[in-house]
Design a protein around this motif. Structure first.
Motif, mmCIF file in Angstrom:
data_model
loop_
_atom_site.group_PDB
_atom_site.id
_atom_site.type_symbol
_atom_site.label_atom_id
_atom_site.label_comp_id
_atom_site.label_asym_id
_atom_site.label_seq_id
_atom_site.Cartn_x
_atom_site.Cartn_y
_atom_site.Cartn_z
ATOM 1 N N GLN A 140 -8.271 14.469 32.978
ATOM 2 C CA GLN A 140 -9.052 14.085 31.884
ATOM 3 C C GLN A 140 -7.855 13.753 30.910
ATOM 4 O OE1 GLN A 140 -11.339 16.564 29.361
ATOM 5 N NE2 GLN A 140 -12.442 15.252 28.367
ATOM 6 N N ILE A 141 -7.824 12.570 30.015
ATOM 7 C CA ILE A 141 -6.992 12.275 29.135
ATOM 8 C C ILE A 141 -7.861 12.347 27.711
ATOM 9 C CG2 ILE A 141 -5.491 10.447 28.237
ATOM 10 C CD1 ILE A 141 -5.278 9.635 31.197
ATOM 11 N N ILE A 142 -7.037 13.032 26.863
ATOM 12 C CA ILE A 142 -7.548 13.216 25.424
ATOM 13 C C ILE A 142 -6.525 12.604 24.564
ATOM 14 C CG2 ILE A 142 -8.249 14.760 23.717
ATOM 15 C CD1 ILE A 142 -9.377 16.529 25.798
ATOM 16 N N GLU A 143 -6.958 11.786 23.566
ATOM 17 C CA GLU A 143 -6.293 11.203 22.416
ATOM 18 C C GLU A 143 -6.548 12.130 21.223
ATOM 19 O OE1 GLU A 143 -6.338 7.087 22.688
ATOM 20 O OE2 GLU A 143 -5.220 7.048 24.591
ATOM 21 N N PRO A 144 -5.905 13.170 20.625
ATOM 22 C CA PRO A 144 -6.639 13.667 19.521
ATOM 23 C C PRO A 144 -6.065 12.538 18.378
ATOM 24 C CG PRO A 144 -5.125 15.071 20.656
ATOM 25 C CD PRO A 144 -4.797 13.667 21.449
ATOM 26 N N ALA A 145 -6.824 12.279 17.404
ATOM 27 C CA ALA A 145 -6.896 11.455 16.294
ATOM 28 C C ALA A 145 -6.717 12.325 14.919
ATOM 29 C CB ALA A 145 -8.206 10.737 15.949
ATOM 30 N N ILE A 146 -5.417 12.733 15.079
ATOM 31 C CA ILE A 146 -4.890 13.488 14.019
ATOM 32 C C ILE A 146 -4.222 12.712 12.980
ATOM 33 C CG2 ILE A 146 -3.312 15.377 13.416
ATOM 34 C CD1 ILE A 146 -3.867 16.630 16.027
ATOM 35 N N ASP A 147 -4.531 13.198 11.585
ATOM 36 C CA ASP A 147 -3.853 12.389 10.413
ATOM 37 C C ASP A 147 -2.524 12.992 10.241
ATOM 38 O OD1 ASP A 147 -2.892 11.311 7.987
ATOM 39 O OD2 ASP A 147 -4.565 12.100 6.898
ATOM 40 N N ARG A 148 -1.262 12.278 10.573
ATOM 41 C CA ARG A 148 -0.093 13.014 10.789
ATOM 42 C C ARG A 148 0.168 13.173 9.050
ATOM 43 N NH1 ARG A 148 0.143 15.439 15.534
ATOM 44 N NH2 ARG A 148 0.137 14.089 17.016
ATOM 45 N N SER A 149 -0.134 12.510 8.295
ATOM 46 C CA SER A 149 0.445 12.700 7.014
ATOM 47 C C SER A 149 -0.153 13.658 6.136
ATOM 48 C CB SER A 149 -0.148 11.185 5.930
ATOM 49 O OG SER A 149 -1.573 11.431 5.963
ATOM 50 N N ALA A 150 -1.189 14.519 6.612
ATOM 51 C CA ALA A 150 -1.660 15.632 6.090
ATOM 52 C C ALA A 150 -0.515 16.943 6.451
ATOM 53 C CB ALA A 150 -2.745 16.085 6.901
ATOM 54 N N ALA A 151 -0.636 17.764 5.378
ATOM 55 C CA ALA A 151 0.353 18.969 5.774
ATOM 56 C C ALA A 151 -0.065 19.921 6.804
ATOM 57 C CB ALA A 151 0.096 19.881 4.425
ATOM 58 N N PRO A 152 1.251 20.397 7.444
ATOM 59 C CA PRO A 152 0.829 21.062 8.579
ATOM 60 C C PRO A 152 -0.421 22.375 8.696
ATOM 61 C CG PRO A 152 3.208 20.936 8.158
ATOM 62 C CD PRO A 152 2.552 20.379 6.909
ATOM 63 N N ASP A 153 -0.264 22.917 7.639
ATOM 64 C CA ASP A 153 -1.065 24.026 7.301
ATOM 65 C C ASP A 153 -2.706 23.469 7.314
ATOM 66 O OD1 ASP A 153 -0.753 22.991 4.887
ATOM 67 O OD2 ASP A 153 -1.180 24.639 3.769
ATOM 68 N N VAL A 154 -2.854 22.216 6.644
ATOM 69 C CA VAL A 154 -3.987 21.605 6.567
ATOM 70 C C VAL A 154 -4.554 21.174 8.116
ATOM 71 C CG1 VAL A 154 -5.277 19.526 5.915
ATOM 72 C CG2 VAL A 154 -3.640 20.679 4.434
ATOM 73 N N ILE A 155 -3.602 20.684 8.840
ATOM 74 C CA ILE A 155 -3.958 19.996 10.068
ATOM 75 C C ILE A 155 -4.485 21.226 10.955
ATOM 76 C CG2 ILE A 155 -2.927 19.224 12.208
ATOM 77 C CD1 ILE A 155 -0.908 17.371 10.605
ATOM 78 N N ARG A 156 -3.841 22.339 10.957
ATOM 79 C CA ARG A 156 -4.000 23.430 11.706
ATOM 80 C C ARG A 156 -5.495 24.202 11.536
ATOM 81 N NH1 ARG A 156 0.674 24.444 14.729
ATOM 82 N NH2 ARG A 156 2.726 23.893 13.754
ATOM 83 N N ARG A 157 -5.978 23.859 10.496
ATOM 84 C CA ARG A 157 -7.189 24.335 9.889
ATOM 85 C C ARG A 157 -8.400 23.477 9.820
ATOM 86 N NH1 ARG A 157 -4.332 26.308 5.243
ATOM 87 N NH2 ARG A 157 -5.532 24.816 4.005
ATOM 88 N N ASP A 158 -7.913 22.229 10.213
ATOM 89 C CA ASP A 158 -9.123 21.253 10.308
ATOM 90 C C ASP A 158 -10.016 21.273 11.319
ATOM 91 O OD1 ASP A 158 -9.308 18.043 9.143
ATOM 92 O OD2 ASP A 158 -9.823 18.391 11.164
ATOM 93 N N LYS A 159 -11.357 21.101 10.993
ATOM 94 C CA LYS A 159 -12.315 21.373 12.056
ATOM 95 C C LYS A 159 -11.925 20.488 13.420
ATOM 96 C CE LYS A 159 -17.354 21.493 12.538
ATOM 97 N NZ LYS A 159 -17.312 20.854 13.915
ATOM 98 N N SER A 160 -11.859 19.226 13.114
ATOM 99 C CA SER A 160 -11.490 18.277 14.307
ATOM 100 C C SER A 160 -10.448 18.581 15.285
ATOM 101 C CB SER A 160 -11.284 16.969 13.875
ATOM 102 O OG SER A 160 -12.261 16.443 13.343
ATOM 103 N N TYR A 161 -9.335 19.290 14.510
ATOM 104 C CA TYR A 161 -8.017 19.846 15.243
ATOM 105 C C TYR A 161 -8.705 20.972 16.004
ATOM 106 C CZ TYR A 161 -4.186 22.894 16.177
ATOM 107 O OH TYR A 161 -3.230 23.838 16.781
ATOM 108 N N LEU A 162 -9.461 21.909 15.292
ATOM 109 C CA LEU A 162 -9.953 23.350 15.968
ATOM 110 C C LEU A 162 -10.877 22.677 17.231
ATOM 111 C CD1 LEU A 162 -10.060 25.230 12.749
ATOM 112 C CD2 LEU A 162 -8.220 25.457 14.672
ATOM 113 N N ASP A 163 -11.741 21.786 16.913
ATOM 114 C CA ASP A 163 -12.638 21.348 17.943
ATOM 115 C C ASP A 163 -11.920 20.922 19.072
ATOM 116 O OD1 ASP A 163 -14.848 22.112 16.161
ATOM 117 O OD2 ASP A 163 -15.030 20.067 15.664
ATOM 118 N N VAL A 164 -10.992 20.255 19.211
ATOM 119 C CA VAL A 164 -10.278 19.810 20.155
ATOM 120 C C VAL A 164 -9.648 20.795 21.121
ATOM 121 C CG1 VAL A 164 -8.496 18.147 21.231
ATOM 122 C CG2 VAL A 164 -9.800 17.623 19.243
#
Length: 268
Positions: A231-255
């Protein structure tokens, strides 16, 4: 943050897109009677960070070393910038898991060593080496020796050495596995800054699902031995967000959870 995009695992035949720098075609690898890799077909785009992820023994590092020209494939072909790989080349630089530093050389000499091999004059190679030593946060350690550095600092030296030769493709084999979690997260953030600044193509191997999702433009999941692209997955992460925001984001956690559910059956 958007949902991840699932990319196709198969790749069309014919000429690669102009955006593709690394082409992997029909790669198979056998070690005597052990089949490590089977029919691997992948394209890697310029300026992107792609992570190879999968269970232990699935051939992640083997594939990385085949692309680097350090290990020959049993069959198949690797092309970099349209040219067939027959061994190591200046367009690729490898960051080893065990650092692979020269213990008798200073940090400055280690970082400049690739340029020394290329015949770059000492003043120029030292100037370049100092620049990348500064970029990885080791200013002031130029005259230290590897045994005087922590594991994390030695890995930074390896990364600076890879950058200093100005290769198009950086291949990183579990570069943060030897450091604690606090430093590992800091290194991940530093890596993303370097990716943005240097505009190089990164091929990254890790065992960490969270790390893969956090740093990657694309994640290639390999099956258990023989390793195949599952499988190939392309996470759609907003890199402009703060690191702690990314790591708590539901989409990040879902992936992260989606990948874990796909790999948990292979956990030992």
């Amino acid at each position: 943050m958007a949902n991840p995009r699932l990319a196709p695992t198969a790749h069309p035949s014919g000429a690669a897109s102009p955006d593709v720098i690394v082409e992997v075609r029909d790669i198979c690898k056998h070690y005597n009677d052990v089949e490590a890799l089977r029919d691997i077909n992948l394209d890697f785009e310029r300026g992107k960070l792609t992570t190879l992820l999968g269970p232990s023994g699935c051939g992640k590092t083997t594939l990385l070393k085949i692309i680097a020209g350090l290990v020959p494939a049993t069959s198949g072909q690797i092309r970099i910038n349209g040219k067939t790989v027959t061994g190591p080349g200046p367009e690729r630089a490898f960051v080893f898991q065990d650092f692979a530093l020269m213990p008798w050389a200073t940090v400055l000499r280690n970082v400049a060593f690739g340029l020394e091999l290329k015949g770059v004059p000492q003043a120029e190679r030292n100037r370049t080496a100092r620049h990348y030593i500064r970029e990885v946060g080791l200013s002031g350690f130029e005259e230290k020796y590897p045994h005087e550095l922590s594991g994390g600092m030695r890995q930074r030296v390896g990364i600076a050495r890879a950058f200093s030769v100005n290769a198009d493709v950086l291949l990183l084999d579990e570069p943060f596995s030897a450091v604690d979690e606090q430093n590992r997260r800091k290194f991940q953030e530093d890596l993303l800054q370097l990716v943005e600044k240097e505009r190089k193509t990164f091929l990254f191997v890790t065992h960490s699902i969270e790390e893969a999702v956090y740093v990657s433009d694309r994640i290639v999941l390999l099956s258990p031995r023989p390793g195949r692209v599952s499988q190939i997955i392309e996470p759609a992460i907003d890199r402009s967000a703060a690191p702690d925001v990314i790591r708590r984001d539901k989409s990040y956690l879902d992936v992260v959870e989606e990948i874990w559910q796909g790999l948990r059956q292979y956990a030992e």
